[in-house]
Each structure stands twice: as C-alpha cells, then as structure tokens.
Motif scaffolding. Structure first.
Motif: not given
Ligand code: CO
Length: 213
Positions: A6-7, A9-11, A13-14, A17
């Motif tokens: 989960e972390n 995937k967020k990383w 994305e960040r 971006s």
C-alpha cells in the motif's frame, strides 16, 4: 505485508507526480558518490539521515558494520564500488548502543553470530588498556563502538582493493562516522587524520602489486 504494498503504491504516485520521469531516470544507471558500510540496525535509515536519495549511496550492511577480509559479500561490494562505480567517499558508520558491539563485549553465547562477533573481541583485545581505563560502563561501550569503527576503516585500508585505489589519480577517501541514536546526529571520527595508526603498521599490511603483471 499489505501495508508495505500500500505504502509502495502511494510512494510511486507521489514520486511520479513530482517528476514523471523519476523512475526512468533511475533505471538508466547509477553513479553513486558514496559507499556506505553500516550496521544492519533498523534505526538508521541512512538516506533519510543524510538527506540523500536513490542512486546516491551504494550500501553494504552487516551486524556491527564490520570489514572482515574473508567476507566475500563485503569484498565484492567494495571492489565493485571502487573499481566500477568509482565512488569518491567510503563511509564506515557505526552507532552508539550497537547490540552487536555490546554482545561482543559480553561473555555470553549468541549462536552462529559468535563467530562474526569474534572480530569485535579482537578490537577489544587491541584496545584493552584504553577500555579498562574507562570506569563508566556506558562510556566504555561508547568508546568501544568508536574503536570498532576506527578498526574497520583500518581494515578497509588493509585490503588490496583500497591499496590499489590509493595509487590512482582519484583515490577514494575513507571515513569513520558514528551515529548517535539518541540525537540523530552523525559525527566524523577523523580516522584518516589519525595518520599514526594508519602509518604505524604499514610495513606489515602494505601490499605491492607485481610490476610484471
Ligand atoms: Co548496530
């Protein structure tokens, strides 16, 4: 493990971006400036501690940041870092409160790792007088952590890999750093400035290359 994915995937994305080519650039190759030899301790996230990112530090970690001359893993990392990546700075980093160092200072059995920690017992033997002169237990442990770092930097300088690299136009610099878990600060032990301990045993450890090779 779910948390990890989960972390992750967020990383991703960040990072994307911030820079859509972030991973493409990293995938092109690495040219790290530093080789870091540190303790496996989970409390020292070296990139975070030093404000460096992916691609900047080539990393080798083991219990108590040891440079053991029969360790194929370390030697392979060292040779690749020095001869192929041509790192400029080689850092041995230990930390106060190191469990490995404390275990080596005790007389208890810890299993297989007793053989690894034996190398730290040699550091204790080499510096027994200084260590015995420190009455405060915690201060003595802290000094042992520092002495172990210094000895591991010296062990680096005893390898043919480093000795050969020192003969090149751009020799790497060696550093011994200690990390204070309670403060989060890194401190340079200025090992290379302590020329005496480097020079004193040079006649024993010097490895000259055969000119005919
Ligand atoms: Co440690």
């Amino acid at each position: 493990m779910e948390k990890i994915f989960e972390n992750n995937k967020k990383w991703v994305e960040r990072k994307l971006s911030e820079d859509k080519d972030y991973f493409n650039k990293l995938a092109m190759g690495q040219k790290p400036r530093y080789l870091y030899i540190g303790c496996s301790d989970s409390r020292i996230p070296i990139n975070e501690v030093t404000g460096t990112g992916p691609g900047e530090i080539f990393v080798h970690r083991n219990i108590a940041n040891m440079v053991v001359h029969t360790d194929m893993n370390l030697l392979s990392v060292l040779q690749y870092a020095v001869e192929v990546l041509k790192v400029k700075d080689i850092i041995v980093c230990g930390h106060y409160g190191c469990g490995g160092v404390a275990a080596a200072a005790s007389n208890k059995q810890f299993g297989l790792m007793d053989n690894w920690l034996r190398n730290i017992k040699d550091v204790i033997r080499l510096h027994e007088q200084e260590l015995l002169s420190i009455k405060d237990e915690e201060q003595r442990q802290r000094r042992l952590v520092e002495l172990n770092i210094i000895e591991q930097v010296l062990n680096l300088s005893k390898t043919s890999i480093i000795q050969n690299a020192m003969q090149t136009d751009n020799p790497p610099r060696l550093y011994g750093l200690v990390y204070d878990l309670k403060e989060g600060l890194l401190r340079d032990l200025n090992v290379m400035e302590q020329k005496d301990c480097m020079k004193r045993y040079e006649h024993i450890y010097n490895l000259e290359q055969d000119e005919t090779n």
